[in-house]
Design a protein around this motif. Structure first.
Motif, short mmCIF file in Angstrom:
data_model
loop_
_atom_site.label_atom_id
_atom_site.label_comp_id
_atom_site.label_asym_id
_atom_site.label_seq_id
_atom_site.Cartn_x
_atom_site.Cartn_y
_atom_site.Cartn_z
N LEU A 191 39.90 40.91 34.73
CA LEU A 191 39.71 41.93 35.75
C LEU A 191 40.63 41.70 36.94
N LEU A 192 40.94 40.44 37.22
CA LEU A 192 41.76 40.09 38.37
C LEU A 192 43.20 39.86 37.94
N ALA A 217 35.90 46.44 41.05
CA ALA A 217 35.92 45.05 40.59
C ALA A 217 34.72 44.28 41.14
N LEU A 218 34.40 44.52 42.42
CA LEU A 218 33.26 43.84 43.03
C LEU A 218 31.96 44.23 42.32
N ILE A 219 31.82 45.51 42.00
CA ILE A 219 30.63 45.99 41.29
C ILE A 219 30.52 45.32 39.92
N GLY A 270 43.98 44.57 51.67
CA GLY A 270 42.58 44.90 51.84
C GLY A 270 41.69 43.85 51.21
N TYR A 271 40.40 43.99 51.44
CA TYR A 271 39.45 43.02 50.88
C TYR A 271 38.08 43.68 50.74
N ALA A 272 37.29 43.11 49.85
CA ALA A 272 35.92 43.56 49.63
C ALA A 272 35.07 42.35 49.28
N TYR A 273 33.83 42.37 49.72
CA TYR A 273 32.97 41.22 49.42
C TYR A 273 31.51 41.66 49.35
N THR A 287 38.80 51.95 46.06
CA THR A 287 38.09 52.16 44.80
C THR A 287 38.31 50.98 43.86
N ALA A 288 39.54 50.50 43.78
CA ALA A 288 39.85 49.37 42.89
C ALA A 288 39.09 48.12 43.30
#
Length: 228
Positions: free
Chosen positions: A218-219, A131-133, A92-95, A126-127
């Motif tokens: 965090l990463l 992290a993005l937030i 997955g990914y988030a940006y 959620t994870a």
């Protein structure tokens, strides 16, 4: 908040590594996107373009187009991916991305998250979002905005759980697969706006935030996934 030993990443009360509730045998970790991830990201996104109304796009972007999007976004904003530890497979990914191009909107950003179908319901969304937030807050952004095609109960629940508030609802705003669809806008206040505009510090460069020890911690932390 980070507790070393039994590693715990916490955002607004959500523990991203709750071993008692998740499967220890399945683990993933978060990292920054790389150019070589474009093919896997395009494959995940293709599922949503072809089979769902989550995105309004009708034609799946190619890996080259996804590579271009990654390059554009990461000049200013974070793009995170989640990978399975045992295989390296991208789950997955988030940006975050530019909210609007005009100068006055510089403290706001859009945010998006997509998971491989096999990872839906695992807690990985959620994870990634937490992290993005954390990173966008450290940059000095004030507001995150997420547009959600309605109905989409899982996305609505995810945003509400992480503190987003529904701000708008527009019925029949678009059509895909022969359906008239509505759209909702959710926003998360990352910081209280300062009343004196002259006292507002500029948004910090992404590279500066990524170089900090808190961001590096965090990463890469293993995250146990919930049973699906």
């Amino acid at each position: 908040r980070r507790v070393h030993g039994g590693t715990s990443i916490n955002y607004q009360g959500f523990d991203l590594n709750q071993s008692k509730r998740k499967l220890e045998s399945e683990r993933a970790s978060l990292r920054l996107v790389e150019e070589s991830d474009a093919e896997a990201i395009a494959a995940i996104y293709e599922h949503y373009v072809k089979n769902t109304t989550v995105t309004w796009e009708a034609d799946p972007p190619s890996a080259d187009e996804m590579r271009r999007r990654i390059a554009t976004v990461t000049t200013r904003f974070p793009w995170l991916v989640a990978c399975e530890l045992s295989t390296g497979a991208l789950l997955g990914y988030a940006y975050a991305s530019e909210y609007k191009p005009r100068f006055g909107y510089r403290f706001s950003a859009y945010c998006s998250v997509y998971l491989a179908p096999s990872a839906v319901g695992s807690g990985l969304g959620t994870a990634l979002y937490a992290a993005l937030i954390a990173i966008t807050r450290a940059m000095g952004l004030v507001l995150l905005v997420a547009d959600v095609t309605v109905p989409n109960p899982p996305s609505e629940r995810l945003h509400t759980r992480l503190g987003f508030v529904q701000r708008s609802f527009v019925p029949n705003v678009g059509n895909k697969f022969g359906q008239w669809l509505a759209a909702s806008s959710f926003s998360l206040q990352l910081a209280d706006p300062l009343p004196d505009p002259a006292a507002v510090p500029p948004v910090r460069p992404l590279a500066e935030v990524l170089a900090e020890s808190e961001t590096r911690l965090l990463l890469g932390v293993p995250i146990a996934l919930r049973a699906r």
